[in-house]
Scaffold this active site. Structure first.
Site, PDB file in Angstrom:
ATOM      1  CG  ASP A 152      -2.289   0.683   0.841  1.00 25.65           C
ATOM      2  OD1 ASP A 152      -2.730   1.438   0.303  1.00 25.65           O
ATOM      3  OD2 ASP A 152      -3.017   0.165   2.050  1.00 25.65           O
ATOM      4  CD  GLU A 185       0.979   5.486  -6.949  1.00 29.04           C
ATOM      5  OE1 GLU A 185       1.401   6.894  -7.290  1.00 29.04           O
ATOM      6  OE2 GLU A 185       0.157   4.465  -8.021  1.00 29.04           O
ATOM      7  CD1 TRP A 186      -4.734   2.984  -3.379  1.00 28.07           C
ATOM      8  CD2 TRP A 186      -3.603   4.962  -2.635  1.00 28.07           C
ATOM      9  NE1 TRP A 186      -4.458   3.322  -1.920  1.00 28.07           N
ATOM     10  CE2 TRP A 186      -3.510   4.391  -1.092  1.00 28.07           C
ATOM     11  CE3 TRP A 186      -2.942   6.375  -2.216  1.00 28.07           C
ATOM     12  CZ2 TRP A 186      -2.930   4.396  -0.085  1.00 28.07           C
ATOM     13  CZ3 TRP A 186      -2.771   6.754  -1.202  1.00 28.07           C
ATOM     14  CH2 TRP A 186      -2.772   5.824  -0.006  1.00 28.07           C
ATOM     15  N   GLY A 187      -3.330   4.763  -8.009  1.00 27.14           N
ATOM     16  CA  GLY A 187      -2.885   5.132  -9.537  1.00 27.14           C
ATOM     17  C   GLY A 187      -2.414   6.182  -9.382  1.00 27.14           C
ATOM     18  CG  ASP A 207      -9.376   2.443  -0.729  1.00 30.11           C
ATOM     19  OD1 ASP A 207      -8.083   2.401  -1.426  1.00 30.11           O
ATOM     20  OD2 ASP A 207      -9.590   2.009   0.417  1.00 30.11           O
TER      21      ASP A 207
END
Ligand code: GLA
Length: 396
Positions: A152, A185-187, A207
């Site tokens: 994460d 890394e959520w983009g 998320d």
């Protein structure tokens, strides 16, 4: 002079050895990974070893394993601290037998085990992160028999994403156990542009949430949200995804009590069209029959797991009506008609609109029946927020 040559040789040697030994483990995710992750239904407080064992049992007894679900991944909150040597410690109350014994249990079921950590000093739930402990943590996971690491991006301060993820990739490689590396890394730094040689999959969004269409903002920007929020964020990313390096629009919310039956079918179909990882996130121990049937629809899963690994393109965007097209092996094609309206729509579809002139046999993947051939227009009713998902077979 001799000393200079010696130093130069040393530098060359170090450079060569890091180049040779720094890579991801290739070939571990030739098709998108499938499995289950604890976060969507159990969050932080809900996990413990008994539940995870029961989930593994349910993955087998429900038939999910048989259709390809493989990884059991424990997300955040399994860890509580470090010992004096810096070794990461599992929560002794929740995992009294230790992670290794849980991994063994999962392996004995013929499944694989995934764990979670974070590139920052702390995880998103403020448990110890791997920053500064990358090599040590990777060795610990390898010793436990871990097969998959979700990594994460919380508490990373001014860290650089490429170097942080590359460091952990190298640590995993040096630890010596083939491990799928899931970049979470959520983009933010567009990992689809740089992560192909670093990880096997990367999140492209924030998320996913347990709803259909509510956006979720972070620092004033939409970073993810309900199913179609994350879906729309995949637009034009298809070319970056392929065997061993997948876009990850986040986990499934099927069976978590909010999505309707049609919305749940849509998520599985659309995720399969995108060649997305299929990570269930519901409590597999208490699934109703319809959730279980949905998650194990092999005809749809086959589309996701097609070995060409091509991600669908949106071929038609008529506002609320969209058509996704995904080429498959053996000259087959999957087409997903998607109705975003809140009401049912009736469509008569001319296949020429997506360039299909030849005759294919049409197979309906949810109703498991033939829908004729593509030289005729296809008449269909698409339910609110639903799909008609088909596979086209060339005539012999
Ligand atoms: C982040 C990740 C989620 C989940 C949580 C756990 O938000 O994106 O998928 O792992 O952290 O804290």
């Amino acid at each position: 002079m001799k000393d200079i040559i010696k130093t130069l040789c040393m530098i060359l040697l170090v450079h060569c050895s890091t180049t040779v030994f720094s890579q991801k483990f290739e070939g571990l995710a030739e098709v998108p990974p499938m499995g289950w992750n604890s976060w969507n239904s159990f969050r932080c407080d809900g996990i413990n070893e008994q539940k995870i064992k029961e989930i593994a049992d349910a993955m087998v007894s429900s038939g999910m394993k048989e259709v390809g679900y493989e990884y059991i991944v424990i997300d955040d909150c399994w860890q509580v601290g470090r010992d004096e040597q810096g070794n990461i410690l599992a929560d002794p109350q929740k995992f009294p037998s230790g992670i290794k014994s849980l991994v063994n249990y999962v392996h004995e079921k013929g499944l694989k085990f995934g764990i979670y950590s974070c590139a920052g000093t702390l995880t998103c739930q403020e448990r110890p992160g791997s920053r500064g402990y990358e090599f040590q943590d990777a060795r610990t996971y390898a010793a436990w028999g871990v097969d998959y690491l979700k990594y994460d991006w919380c508490h990373t301060g001014t860290q650089d994403a490429i170097s942080s993820y590359t460091l952990m990739r190298d640590a995993i490689y040096q630890a010596g156990r083939p491990t799928v590396f899931s970049i979470c890394e959520w983009g933010v730094s567009k990992p689809w542009l740089w992560a192909k040689d670093v990880g096997h999959l990367w999140r492209t969004t924030g998320d996913i949430r347990n709803n259909w269409d509510i956006p979720d903002a972070k620092n004033g920007k939409v970073w993810g949200g309900g199913v179609i929020i994350n879906l729309d964020m995949q637009y034009l990313l298809d070319e970056f995804s392929g065997p061993d390096h997948w876009n990850d629009p986040d986990m499934l919310e099927i069976g978590n009590g909010k999505l309707t039956l049609e919305e749940s079918r849509s998520q599985l179909s659309l995720w399969s069209m995108l060649s997305a990882p299929l990570m269930a996130g519901n409590d597999l121990r208490n699934m109703d029959e319809s959730t279980m049937k949905l998650l194990t629809n092999e005809e749809v899963i086959t589309i996701d797991q097609d070995s060409l690994g091509i991600s669908a393109k949106k071929a038609i965007d008529d506002g609320e009506f969209e058509v996704f097209v995904k080429p498959l092996t053996d000259d087959e094609v999957s087409v997903c008609f998607f109705n975003r309206e809140d009401v049912r729509v009736d469509i008569e579809f001319d296949w020429k609109r997506i360039g299909i002139e030849q005759s294919y046999r049409i197979r309906d993947l949810w109703n498991h029946k033939s829908l004729g051939v593509t030289t005729d227009k296809l008449k269909m009713e698409i339910p609110a927020h639903g799909v008609v998902h088909v596979q086209l077979h060339p005539h012999q």
